[in-house]
Enzyme design. Structure first.
Site, PDB file in Angstrom:
ATOM      1  N   LYS A 120     -21.674  43.272 -53.824  1.00  0.00           N
ATOM      2  CA  LYS A 120     -20.455  44.090 -53.775  1.00  0.00           C
ATOM      3  C   LYS A 120     -19.221  43.203 -53.730  1.00  0.00           C
ATOM      4  O   LYS A 120     -18.263  43.395 -54.479  1.00  0.00           O
ATOM      5  CB  LYS A 120     -20.497  44.988 -52.535  1.00  0.00           C
ATOM      6  CG  LYS A 120     -19.158  45.574 -52.138  1.00  0.00           C
ATOM      7  CD  LYS A 120     -19.273  46.454 -50.911  1.00  0.00           C
ATOM      8  CE  LYS A 120     -18.889  45.810 -49.617  1.00  0.00           C
ATOM      9  NZ  LYS A 120     -17.460  45.569 -49.399  1.00  0.00           N
ATOM     10  N   ASN A 121     -19.241  42.221 -52.807  1.00  0.00           N
ATOM     11  CA  ASN A 121     -18.035  41.427 -52.574  1.00  0.00           C
ATOM     12  C   ASN A 121     -17.714  40.490 -53.725  1.00  0.00           C
ATOM     13  O   ASN A 121     -16.662  39.874 -53.738  1.00  0.00           O
ATOM     14  CB  ASN A 121     -18.162  40.634 -51.269  1.00  0.00           C
ATOM     15  CG  ASN A 121     -18.019  41.558 -50.061  1.00  0.00           C
ATOM     16  OD1 ASN A 121     -17.655  42.710 -50.203  1.00  0.00           O
ATOM     17  ND2 ASN A 121     -18.322  41.036 -48.879  1.00  0.00           N
ATOM     18  N   ARG A 146     -10.576  47.496 -49.162  1.00  0.00           N
ATOM     19  CA  ARG A 146      -9.838  46.265 -48.903  1.00  0.00           C
ATOM     20  C   ARG A 146      -9.790  45.378 -50.156  1.00  0.00           C
ATOM     21  O   ARG A 146      -8.792  44.722 -50.436  1.00  0.00           O
ATOM     22  CB  ARG A 146     -10.540  45.543 -47.752  1.00  0.00           C
ATOM     23  CG  ARG A 146     -10.195  44.104 -47.549  1.00  0.00           C
ATOM     24  CD  ARG A 146      -8.999  43.926 -46.670  1.00  0.00           C
ATOM     25  NE  ARG A 146      -8.681  42.507 -46.470  1.00  0.00           N
ATOM     26  CZ  ARG A 146      -7.607  42.076 -45.863  1.00  0.00           C
ATOM     27  NH1 ARG A 146      -6.741  42.932 -45.386  1.00  0.00           N
ATOM     28  NH2 ARG A 146      -7.358  40.786 -45.726  1.00  0.00           N
ATOM     29  N   ASP A 156     -12.812  48.500 -43.968  1.00  0.00           N
ATOM     30  CA  ASP A 156     -13.537  48.731 -42.725  1.00  0.00           C
ATOM     31  C   ASP A 156     -12.679  48.512 -41.492  1.00  0.00           C
ATOM     32  O   ASP A 156     -11.766  47.705 -41.492  1.00  0.00           O
ATOM     33  CB  ASP A 156     -14.709  47.757 -42.646  1.00  0.00           C
ATOM     34  CG  ASP A 156     -15.843  48.199 -43.526  1.00  0.00           C
ATOM     35  OD1 ASP A 156     -16.057  49.417 -43.616  1.00  0.00           O
ATOM     36  OD2 ASP A 156     -16.489  47.341 -44.117  1.00  0.00           O
ATOM     37  N   ASP A 160     -20.632  39.037 -41.627  1.00  0.00           N
ATOM     38  CA  ASP A 160     -21.228  40.310 -42.052  1.00  0.00           C
ATOM     39  C   ASP A 160     -22.664  40.480 -41.551  1.00  0.00           C
ATOM     40  O   ASP A 160     -23.202  41.594 -41.581  1.00  0.00           O
ATOM     41  CB  ASP A 160     -21.195  40.434 -43.589  1.00  0.00           C
ATOM     42  CG  ASP A 160     -19.785  40.721 -44.099  1.00  0.00           C
ATOM     43  OD1 ASP A 160     -18.889  40.977 -43.285  1.00  0.00           O
ATOM     44  OD2 ASP A 160     -19.581  40.690 -45.333  1.00  0.00           O
TER      45      ASP A 160
HETATM   46  C1  UD1 Z   1     -14.274  39.264 -47.233  1.00  0.00           C
HETATM   47  C2  UD1 Z   1     -15.404  40.255 -47.358  1.00  0.00           C
HETATM   48  C3  UD1 Z   1     -15.949  40.638 -45.989  1.00  0.00           C
HETATM   49  C4  UD1 Z   1     -16.337  39.382 -45.211  1.00  0.00           C
HETATM   50  C5  UD1 Z   1     -15.170  38.399 -45.177  1.00  0.00           C
HETATM   51  C6  UD1 Z   1     -15.511  37.087 -44.515  1.00  0.00           C
HETATM   52  C7  UD1 Z   1     -14.807  41.479 -49.344  1.00  0.00           C
HETATM   53  C8  UD1 Z   1     -14.398  42.766 -49.944  1.00  0.00           C
HETATM   54  N1  UD1 Z   1     -14.928  41.454 -48.032  1.00  0.00           N
HETATM   55  O1  UD1 Z   1     -13.209  39.941 -46.545  1.00  0.00           O
HETATM   56  O2  UD1 Z   1     -17.110  41.452 -46.163  1.00  0.00           O
HETATM   57  O3  UD1 Z   1     -16.667  39.751 -43.884  1.00  0.00           O
HETATM   58  O4  UD1 Z   1     -14.716  38.125 -46.507  1.00  0.00           O
HETATM   59  O5  UD1 Z   1     -16.615  36.525 -45.117  1.00  0.00           O
HETATM   60  O6  UD1 Z   1     -15.076  40.513 -50.038  1.00  0.00           O
HETATM   61  N2  UD1 Z   1      -6.705  36.779 -42.630  1.00  0.00           N
HETATM   62  C9  UD1 Z   1      -5.395  36.617 -42.249  1.00  0.00           C
HETATM   63  N3  UD1 Z   1      -4.448  36.507 -43.225  1.00  0.00           N
HETATM   64  C10 UD1 Z   1      -4.748  36.522 -44.559  1.00  0.00           C
HETATM   65  C11 UD1 Z   1      -6.103  36.696 -44.934  1.00  0.00           C
HETATM   66  C12 UD1 Z   1      -7.060  36.811 -43.937  1.00  0.00           C
HETATM   67  O7  UD1 Z   1      -5.073  36.597 -41.076  1.00  0.00           O
HETATM   68  O8  UD1 Z   1      -3.844  36.417 -45.399  1.00  0.00           O
HETATM   69  C13 UD1 Z   1      -7.730  36.872 -41.573  1.00  0.00           C
HETATM   70  C14 UD1 Z   1      -8.439  38.220 -41.553  1.00  0.00           C
HETATM   71  O9  UD1 Z   1      -7.724  39.144 -40.773  1.00  0.00           O
HETATM   72  C15 UD1 Z   1      -9.767  37.838 -40.932  1.00  0.00           C
HETATM   73  C16 UD1 Z   1     -10.016  36.424 -41.455  1.00  0.00           C
HETATM   74  O10 UD1 Z   1      -8.748  35.938 -41.866  1.00  0.00           O
HETATM   75  O11 UD1 Z   1      -9.661  37.786 -39.541  1.00  0.00           O
HETATM   76  C17 UD1 Z   1     -10.986  36.331 -42.614  1.00  0.00           C
HETATM   77  O12 UD1 Z   1     -10.566  37.170 -43.651  1.00  0.00           O
HETATM   78  P1  UD1 Z   1     -11.018  36.948 -45.178  1.00  0.00           P
HETATM   79  O13 UD1 Z   1     -11.894  35.754 -45.280  1.00  0.00           O
HETATM   80  O14 UD1 Z   1      -9.789  36.993 -46.010  1.00  0.00           O
HETATM   81  O15 UD1 Z   1     -11.901  38.232 -45.432  1.00  0.00           O
HETATM   82  P2  UD1 Z   1     -11.739  39.347 -46.536  1.00  0.00           P
HETATM   83  O16 UD1 Z   1     -11.467  38.696 -47.857  1.00  0.00           O
HETATM   84  O17 UD1 Z   1     -10.857  40.418 -46.060  1.00  0.00           O
END
Ligand code: UD1
Length: 416
Positions: free
Chosen positions: A7-8, A89, A113, A302
């Protein structure tokens, strides 16, 4: 059982198709609602999207993944509306490609989520460093660049998956050279890099934390096959550890789950590799193990709910530390309803294993928590009812069917 495309990854590959006018095809796409929603979003941006899943889908024989065909017009629309974006997201992944192609974009702040604050600061700052103006207005992230992005040296505070993807998709069409340091290196990022390279992008440092991109002026549409879903594979590796029995995960890639499978083996489960996947078996109470979630190749956030569920019925005490999403321990309260002996404090949980859980009504707050509650319910005495189980369907095609094919007593109920 068989694992299909991630999915991701699939959702980001769909967003990447925006970078090249013409017809792109993405194979091995899972049959889940999020793919449909991303398809609708691309249509709102002016694409024509056809999603084809096998007519005779059968998760026990591997016929589970489909193909998405995306016709991308020369002139894209550049506004991604709230009613679609709020549903996933991953829709923020259209931001980089849209600004790269249209020189401007307005993308609603995403939903997804309930697992934490999930900021966008790294996405926004990176695009600014590539020459865009980026601001938030009426719940939309708005960005524009006078012309092409300009290559730059970028440094992420944290290896964010989403920020790495957005900046990568912006940089491939930038003028000049971009370096993304402290980049995420999840297998889904590698998959995205590989699709971008087949489209004509020039990227070095793939699967390392320093990505070096030489911008090109245009890209071409492609056919690409999505990488296997390591989180689904990891879930099915945890299933026999939690509920007992043997599961063969066809299509599971051991190298994507090294740490997880090592920990399961060290706790007493039997893990064996074969040419097309791996098998996990367990017929006894396993030994508790500590978990610290970290970006890849660390323990995936995850899969943390599954580690917590397993710890609750293991021998001994486990400390689970969540470093990626602060609200993931909402799940712990639900697990406690099944009798788990655990305490959380900030981003730590201490779990004292016991021999048995006892079935109860619980609520799924997100995809992974929902699946972990079902597995914990299988290990519990009596009946467990998981409400809001539609979350599970967003990440696991045919979840109940696969469980039943493995011998579990699981039923889907439609309660209005
Ligand atoms: C993606 C995955 C999710 C997985 C995560 C970490 C998808 C759709 N989702 O989420 O299933 O759990 O990677 O492997 O692919 N953050 C900031 N600022 C930013 C970006 C992120 O503070 O600009 C923080 C987020 O709030 C979080 C952390 O960084 O606490 C990690 O986020 P990120 O790695 O970006 O996860 P997602 O891409 O949202």
């Amino acid at each position: 059982m068989y694992v299909g495309g991630a999915k991701n990854s699939a959702l980001k590959l769909m967003a990447a198709s925006l970078l090249a006018p013409g017809r792109s095809k993405i194979h091995n796409v899972p049959d889940i609602l999020d793919v449909d929603v991303m398809g609708q979003l691309l249509e709102r941006l002016g694409c024509t999207v056809a999603i084809a899943h096998p007519q005779d889908a059968d998760p026990t024989r591997g016929l589970i993944s489909g193909t998405v065909t995306i016709d991308v017009p020369q002139e894209l629309k550049w506004e991604a509306p709230y009613e679609l974006v709020r549903r996933l997201r991953a829709s923020i992944a259209v931001l980089g490609p849209l600004v790269a192609r249209c020189h401007r974009a307005s993308v609603a702040l995403p939903g997804g989520d309930a697992i934490g604050s999930r900021g966008l600061d790294m996405h926004m700052r990176g695009l600014q460093e590539l020459g865009a103006r980026v601001w938030i207005e009426h719940g939309q992230v708005v960005a524009d660049v006078p012309d092409r992005f300009a290559g730059a040296n970028l440094w992420l505070d944290f290896p964010s998956v989403g920020a790495t993807e957005n900046l990568l998709m912006a940089a491939v069409l930038a003028e000049g050279h971009t370096v993304i340091d402290n980049a995420a290196r999840e297998p889904e990022i590698v998959d995205l890099c590989q699709m971008l390279i087949s489209m004509g992008a020039r990227i070095d440092g793939i699967s390392t934390s320093t990505l070096v991109i030489e911008g090109v002026s245009s890209l071409s549409p492609v056919e690409h096959t999505t990488v296997t879903d390591r989180i689904v594979a990891g879930t099915w590796a945890f299933a026999p550890a939690i509920a007992g029995g043997t599961v063969t995960v066809e299509g599971g890639v051991h190298a994507h789950l090294d740490l997880v499978l090592d920990k399961l083996a060290a706790s007493g489960a039997e893990v064996t590799d074969h040419a097309t996947g791996f098998t996990v078996s367990s017929d006894k109470q396993l030994k508790a193990f500590d978990v610290v979630t970290l970006p890849f190749p660390g323990f995936p956030t995850d899969l943390q709910p599954f580690a917590l569920a397993l710890a609750s019925i293991s021998e001994g005490t486990a400390m689970i530390t969540e470093n990626v999403f602060e609200a993931r321990f909402m799940f712990a309260q639900e697990l406690a309803r099944l009798g788990a002996d655990l305490r959380t404090d900030g981003h730590h949980a201490v779990v004292r294993g016991r021999r048995e859980l006892s079935g109860a009504p619980v609520v799924a707050h997100d995809i992974r928590a929902g699946a972990a509650l079902v597995l914990a319910g299988l290990a519990a005495q009596g009946t467990t009812t998981v409400a809001e189980s539609q979350h599970i369907d967003r990440g696991y095609p045919y979840f109940a069917e696969v469980l039943r094919s493995l011998g579990a007593d699981v039923e889907r109920m439609n309660i209005l």
